[in-house]
Design a protein around this motif. Structure first.
Motif, PDB file in Angstrom:
ATOM      1  N   PHE A 212     -11.746  -0.910  39.134  1.00 24.16           N
ATOM      2  CA  PHE A 212     -11.570  -2.124  39.933  1.00 24.16           C
ATOM      3  C   PHE A 212     -10.083  -2.345  40.143  1.00 24.16           C
ATOM      4  O   PHE A 212      -9.331  -2.509  39.182  1.00 24.16           O
ATOM      5  CB  PHE A 212     -12.198  -3.320  39.206  1.00 24.16           C
ATOM      6  CG  PHE A 212     -12.233  -4.571  40.034  1.00 24.16           C
ATOM      7  CD1 PHE A 212     -13.175  -4.724  41.033  1.00 24.16           C
ATOM      8  CD2 PHE A 212     -11.340  -5.601  39.794  1.00 24.16           C
ATOM      9  CE1 PHE A 212     -13.227  -5.882  41.795  1.00 24.16           C
ATOM     10  CE2 PHE A 212     -11.385  -6.758  40.546  1.00 24.16           C
ATOM     11  CZ  PHE A 212     -12.334  -6.903  41.546  1.00 24.16           C
ATOM     12  N   LEU A 213      -9.639  -2.327  41.407  1.00 26.62           N
ATOM     13  CA  LEU A 213      -8.239  -2.517  41.752  1.00 26.62           C
ATOM     14  C   LEU A 213      -8.038  -3.833  42.472  1.00 26.62           C
ATOM     15  O   LEU A 213      -8.874  -4.237  43.285  1.00 26.62           O
ATOM     16  CB  LEU A 213      -7.750  -1.373  42.646  1.00 26.62           C
ATOM     17  CG  LEU A 213      -7.787   0.033  42.052  1.00 26.62           C
ATOM     18  CD1 LEU A 213      -7.358   1.062  43.101  1.00 26.62           C
ATOM     19  CD2 LEU A 213      -6.905   0.124  40.823  1.00 26.62           C
ATOM     20  N   VAL A 214      -6.914  -4.472  42.169  1.00 26.74           N
ATOM     21  CA  VAL A 214      -6.560  -5.755  42.772  1.00 26.74           C
ATOM     22  C   VAL A 214      -5.185  -5.618  43.414  1.00 26.74           C
ATOM     23  O   VAL A 214      -4.232  -5.192  42.745  1.00 26.74           O
ATOM     24  CB  VAL A 214      -6.529  -6.875  41.707  1.00 26.74           C
ATOM     25  CG1 VAL A 214      -6.096  -8.198  42.320  1.00 26.74           C
ATOM     26  CG2 VAL A 214      -7.882  -7.008  41.036  1.00 26.74           C
ATOM     27  N   PRO A 215      -5.035  -5.974  44.707  1.00 28.96           N
ATOM     28  CA  PRO A 215      -3.713  -5.917  45.336  1.00 28.96           C
ATOM     29  C   PRO A 215      -2.800  -6.970  44.715  1.00 28.96           C
ATOM     30  O   PRO A 215      -3.223  -8.094  44.462  1.00 28.96           O
ATOM     31  CB  PRO A 215      -3.998  -6.209  46.810  1.00 28.96           C
ATOM     32  CG  PRO A 215      -5.297  -6.941  46.820  1.00 28.96           C
ATOM     33  CD  PRO A 215      -6.062  -6.478  45.618  1.00 28.96           C
ATOM     34  N   MET A 216      -1.540  -6.580  44.451  1.00 29.42           N
ATOM     35  CA  MET A 216      -0.598  -7.494  43.799  1.00 29.42           C
ATOM     36  C   MET A 216       0.569  -7.888  44.702  1.00 29.42           C
ATOM     37  O   MET A 216       0.882  -9.052  44.809  1.00 29.42           O
ATOM     38  CB  MET A 216      -0.049  -6.856  42.513  1.00 29.42           C
ATOM     39  CG  MET A 216      -1.117  -6.522  41.481  1.00 29.42           C
ATOM     40  SD  MET A 216      -2.069  -7.953  40.960  1.00 29.42           S
ATOM     41  CE  MET A 216      -0.831  -8.847  40.059  1.00 29.42           C
ATOM     42  N   ALA A 217       1.245  -6.916  45.307  1.00 27.50           N
ATOM     43  CA  ALA A 217       2.450  -7.222  46.082  1.00 27.50           C
ATOM     44  C   ALA A 217       2.751  -6.078  47.049  1.00 27.50           C
ATOM     45  O   ALA A 217       2.338  -4.942  46.837  1.00 27.50           O
ATOM     46  CB  ALA A 217       3.636  -7.419  45.147  1.00 27.50           C
ATOM     47  N   LYS A 218       3.502  -6.423  48.087  1.00 28.45           N
ATOM     48  CA  LYS A 218       3.985  -5.416  49.038  1.00 28.45           C
ATOM     49  C   LYS A 218       5.377  -4.991  48.592  1.00 28.45           C
ATOM     50  O   LYS A 218       6.191  -5.828  48.233  1.00 28.45           O
ATOM     51  CB  LYS A 218       4.020  -5.990  50.448  1.00 28.45           C
ATOM     52  CG  LYS A 218       4.359  -4.976  51.493  1.00 28.45           C
ATOM     53  CD  LYS A 218       4.180  -5.560  52.880  1.00 28.45           C
ATOM     54  CE  LYS A 218       4.269  -4.572  53.911  1.00 28.45           C
ATOM     55  NZ  LYS A 218       4.920  -3.851  54.560  1.00 28.45           N
ATOM     56  N   GLN A 219       5.631  -3.683  48.591  1.00 27.44           N
ATOM     57  CA  GLN A 219       6.932  -3.137  48.231  1.00 27.44           C
ATOM     58  C   GLN A 219       7.376  -2.197  49.337  1.00 27.44           C
ATOM     59  O   GLN A 219       6.955  -1.034  49.357  1.00 27.44           O
ATOM     60  CB  GLN A 219       6.883  -2.384  46.906  1.00 27.44           C
ATOM     61  CG  GLN A 219       6.688  -3.262  45.698  1.00 27.44           C
ATOM     62  CD  GLN A 219       6.800  -2.455  44.424  1.00 27.44           C
ATOM     63  OE1 GLN A 219       6.074  -1.492  44.226  1.00 27.44           O
ATOM     64  NE2 GLN A 219       7.711  -2.861  43.565  1.00 27.44           N
ATOM     65  N   GLY A 220       8.172  -2.678  50.248  1.00 25.21           N
ATOM     66  CA  GLY A 220       8.578  -1.861  51.390  1.00 25.21           C
ATOM     67  C   GLY A 220       7.370  -1.497  52.225  1.00 25.21           C
ATOM     68  O   GLY A 220       6.637  -2.369  52.693  1.00 25.21           O
ATOM     69  N   ASP A 221       7.125  -0.202  52.370  1.00 24.68           N
ATOM     70  CA  ASP A 221       5.977   0.275  53.148  1.00 24.68           C
ATOM     71  C   ASP A 221       4.749   0.527  52.294  1.00 24.68           C
ATOM     72  O   ASP A 221       3.746   1.048  52.770  1.00 24.68           O
ATOM     73  CB  ASP A 221       6.346   1.580  53.874  1.00 24.68           C
ATOM     74  CG  ASP A 221       7.385   1.354  54.955  1.00 24.68           C
ATOM     75  OD1 ASP A 221       7.482   0.214  55.448  1.00 24.68           O
ATOM     76  OD2 ASP A 221       8.090   2.322  55.288  1.00 24.68           O
ATOM     77  N   ALA A 222       4.811   0.179  51.003  1.00 23.18           N
ATOM     78  CA  ALA A 222       3.699   0.445  50.078  1.00 23.18           C
ATOM     79  C   ALA A 222       3.224  -0.854  49.436  1.00 23.18           C
ATOM     80  O   ALA A 222       3.818  -1.910  49.643  1.00 23.18           O
ATOM     81  CB  ALA A 222       4.143   1.439  49.010  1.00 23.18           C
TER      82      ALA A 222
END
Length: 97
Positions: free
Chosen positions: A79-89
């Motif tokens: 189970f993955l949860v999005p945390m933050a945007k880092q540049g293009d990733a």
């Protein structure tokens, strides 16, 4: 199998690639860090809780993903949860309790 994995299972894999398999596509997720949960929070659990942080090339919605890695004989459904945007990733987190 997931219930048998520990922080020590993943710590040596930091910096390596896991592969997300979905709809015929294979997407690289880079394991950027593994972190233990604070000891006081984990004291009630059967195993020491930990988090894994991956860097993904696209925004992944929160849900279970089918991942593989050469270190594991069987695929992992995590189970993955999005945390933050880092540049293009994007940083995504998996929590094991």
């Amino acid at each position: 199998m997931l219930d048998q994995l520990t922080f020590e299972s993943f710590e040596p894999l930091v910096g390596t690639s896991f592969w997300l398999h979905e709809d015929g596509h294979k997407v690289e997720l880079r394991l950027t860090s593994a972190a233990r949960v604070m000891e006081s929070e984990a004291a009630r659990l059967k195993r020491a809780a930990f988090s894994l942080f991956f860097l993904a090339p696209m925004l992944l919605p929160q849900r279970i993903y089918h991942l593989t890695h050469d270190a594991f004989a069987e695929p992992l459904d995590i189970f993955l949860v999005p945390m933050a945007k880092q540049g293009d990733a994007y940083t995504v987190e998996a929590v094991f309790t």
